[in-house]
Design an enzyme around this catalytic site. Structure first.
Site, PDB file in Angstrom:
ATOM      1  N   ALA A  25       0.810  -1.230   0.000  1.00  0.00           N
ATOM      2  CA  ALA A  25       0.000   0.000   0.000  1.00  0.00           C
ATOM      3  C   ALA A  25       0.841   1.275   0.000  1.00  0.00           C
ATOM      4  O   ALA A  25       0.457   2.276  -0.609  1.00  0.00           O
ATOM      5  CB  ALA A  25      -0.936   0.006   1.208  1.00  0.00           C
ATOM      6  N   ARG A  37      -7.308   0.302   4.936  1.00  0.00           N
ATOM      7  CA  ARG A  37      -7.405  -0.194   6.314  1.00  0.00           C
ATOM      8  C   ARG A  37      -7.215   0.910   7.340  1.00  0.00           C
ATOM      9  O   ARG A  37      -7.535   0.757   8.502  1.00  0.00           O
ATOM     10  CB  ARG A  37      -6.356  -1.292   6.552  1.00  0.00           C
ATOM     11  CG  ARG A  37      -6.721  -2.619   5.934  1.00  0.00           C
ATOM     12  CD  ARG A  37      -5.504  -3.505   5.852  1.00  0.00           C
ATOM     13  NE  ARG A  37      -4.574  -2.989   4.865  1.00  0.00           N
ATOM     14  CZ  ARG A  37      -4.253  -3.629   3.746  1.00  0.00           C
ATOM     15  NH1 ARG A  37      -4.752  -4.809   3.499  1.00  0.00           N
ATOM     16  NH2 ARG A  37      -3.415  -3.109   2.888  1.00  0.00           N
ATOM     17  N   GLN A 104       0.645  -5.758  -4.118  1.00  0.00           N
ATOM     18  CA  GLN A 104      -0.564  -6.031  -3.346  1.00  0.00           C
ATOM     19  C   GLN A 104      -1.621  -4.971  -3.640  1.00  0.00           C
ATOM     20  O   GLN A 104      -2.712  -5.032  -3.114  1.00  0.00           O
ATOM     21  CB  GLN A 104      -0.225  -6.017  -1.848  1.00  0.00           C
ATOM     22  CG  GLN A 104       0.757  -7.116  -1.462  1.00  0.00           C
ATOM     23  CD  GLN A 104       1.203  -6.958  -0.010  1.00  0.00           C
ATOM     24  OE1 GLN A 104       2.049  -6.137   0.336  1.00  0.00           O
ATOM     25  NE2 GLN A 104       0.612  -7.745   0.862  1.00  0.00           N
ATOM     26  N   HIS A 122      -3.659  -9.124  -5.584  1.00  0.00           N
ATOM     27  CA  HIS A 122      -5.013  -8.888  -5.071  1.00  0.00           C
ATOM     28  C   HIS A 122      -5.976  -8.393  -6.143  1.00  0.00           C
ATOM     29  O   HIS A 122      -7.051  -7.893  -5.829  1.00  0.00           O
ATOM     30  CB  HIS A 122      -4.964  -7.909  -3.888  1.00  0.00           C
ATOM     31  CG  HIS A 122      -4.215  -8.462  -2.706  1.00  0.00           C
ATOM     32  ND1 HIS A 122      -3.691  -7.681  -1.698  1.00  0.00           N
ATOM     33  CD2 HIS A 122      -3.897  -9.735  -2.382  1.00  0.00           C
ATOM     34  CE1 HIS A 122      -3.081  -8.455  -0.808  1.00  0.00           C
ATOM     35  NE2 HIS A 122      -3.185  -9.695  -1.209  1.00  0.00           N
ATOM     36  N   CYS A 133     -23.107 -13.609 -16.061  1.00  0.00           N
ATOM     37  CA  CYS A 133     -22.742 -13.905 -17.456  1.00  0.00           C
ATOM     38  C   CYS A 133     -21.274 -13.587 -17.751  1.00  0.00           C
ATOM     39  O   CYS A 133     -20.819 -13.797 -18.869  1.00  0.00           O
ATOM     40  CB  CYS A 133     -23.656 -13.145 -18.418  1.00  0.00           C
ATOM     41  SG  CYS A 133     -23.289 -11.377 -18.537  1.00  0.00           S
ATOM     42  N   THR A 191       5.326  -2.099   2.465  1.00  0.00           N
ATOM     43  CA  THR A 191       4.532  -3.155   3.095  1.00  0.00           C
ATOM     44  C   THR A 191       5.202  -3.539   4.404  1.00  0.00           C
ATOM     45  O   THR A 191       6.420  -3.595   4.498  1.00  0.00           O
ATOM     46  CB  THR A 191       4.383  -4.396   2.181  1.00  0.00           C
ATOM     47  OG1 THR A 191       3.843  -5.470   2.950  1.00  0.00           O
ATOM     48  CG2 THR A 191       5.704  -4.831   1.581  1.00  0.00           C
ATOM     49  N   SER A 192       4.368  -3.785   5.411  1.00  0.00           N
ATOM     50  CA  SER A 192       4.925  -4.160   6.709  1.00  0.00           C
ATOM     51  C   SER A 192       5.205  -5.661   6.764  1.00  0.00           C
ATOM     52  O   SER A 192       5.762  -6.155   7.728  1.00  0.00           O
ATOM     53  CB  SER A 192       3.944  -3.777   7.813  1.00  0.00           C
ATOM     54  OG  SER A 192       2.684  -4.319   7.513  1.00  0.00           O
TER      55      SER A 192
HETATM   56 ZN    ZN Z   1     -24.460 -10.291 -16.926  1.00  0.00          ZN
END
Ligand code: ZN
Length: 241
Positions: A25, A37, A104, A122, A133, A191-192
């Site tokens: 992040a 977060r 991420q 992610h 569909c 990132t941690s």
């Molecule tokens: Zn659809």
């Protein structure tokens, strides 16, 4: 940040041929995208649930409208532009020095900056599919929809984003592992490293040097050749590519 650390980082980059950048992040916060977060004062007035609960599969299924209220408000930042870190990484790839970005983040900013080989662990807010569909919808359709975005077939549209309780796309994980295994320099930034699979993925790295860039110390600092605890943009803007 000492000049000595910067020179060392520059020399590691100069001598590398297959750098892998692993980012979280913190890479996008400098583009104005907050970590969803992080809860500010406004958050607590507006939402009754913690973000981890809202951004979960169960919540999406049972409280789709509230999910989208949060999602459009806190996770879609369509005006955000790539920053110096995104741009430098794209340059490194073009120069044949960087083999992959593993991220991420779900904002698509690496590709906007010109990076080609990006493993989005992610998923991405830029891709959205009808749950009935499978028809594709872009992010503007989601942003501009009123309430729950619906497909022309009536199905609910879901972002191609990995929610809590959902598994990662193993083809993407495998690609990231392969890139990390083949890397000769690993840069971990923003990132941690407390969230899996981030912590686990870096164990596939067999190279000698790891460079860490994170505002606060991480669990992997002890393994790092250099650990920067400065804003990422300040580090990347001083590199010569
Ligand atoms: Zn659809």
């Amino acid at each position: 940040m000492t000049d000595q650390d910067l020179e060392k980082f520059q020399s590691l980059i100069d001598n590398a041929h297959s750098i892998v950048f692993f980012g979280g992040a913190g890479v996008s916060t400098e583009s104005g995208i907050p970590d969803f977060r992080s809860q500010d004062g406004l958050y607590n007035q507006k939402y009754k649930y913690p973000p981890e609960e809202i951004i979960s599969h169960t919540f999406f299924i049972h409280r789709t409208e509230e999910f989208y209220e949060f999602y459009k408000d806190r996770m879609l930042f369509l005006d955000a532009e790539p920053n110096v870190t995104h741009k430098t990484l794209a340059k490194l790839e073009k120069a044949g020095k960087l083999s992959a970005v593993v991220t991420q983040n779900i904002d698509g900013l690496h590709q906007r900056a010109g990076s080609k080989n990006v493993f989005e662990l992610h998923g991405s807010v830029l891709r959205n599919y009808c749950t009935k569909c499978r028809k594709f919808y872009d992010v503007n359709f989601i942003k501009n929809s009123k309430g729950v975005p619906l497909c022309s077939c009536g199905g609910v549209i879901k972002p191609d984003v990995v929610l809590y309780e959902e598994g990662l796309d193993m083809r993407i994980v495998d690609g990231a592992i392969q890139a990390i295994e083949d890397a000769d320099l690993l840069i971990i930034a923003g990132t941690s490293l407390v969230v899996q699979p981030a912590a686990g993925l870096i164990n596939y790295y067999h190279g000698k040097d790891i460079v860490l860039i994170n505002k606060t110390p991480t669990l992997a600092d002890y393994r790092a050749t250099i650990a920067f605890h400065e804003p990422m943009g300040e580090v990347f803007s001083r590199l010569k590519i």
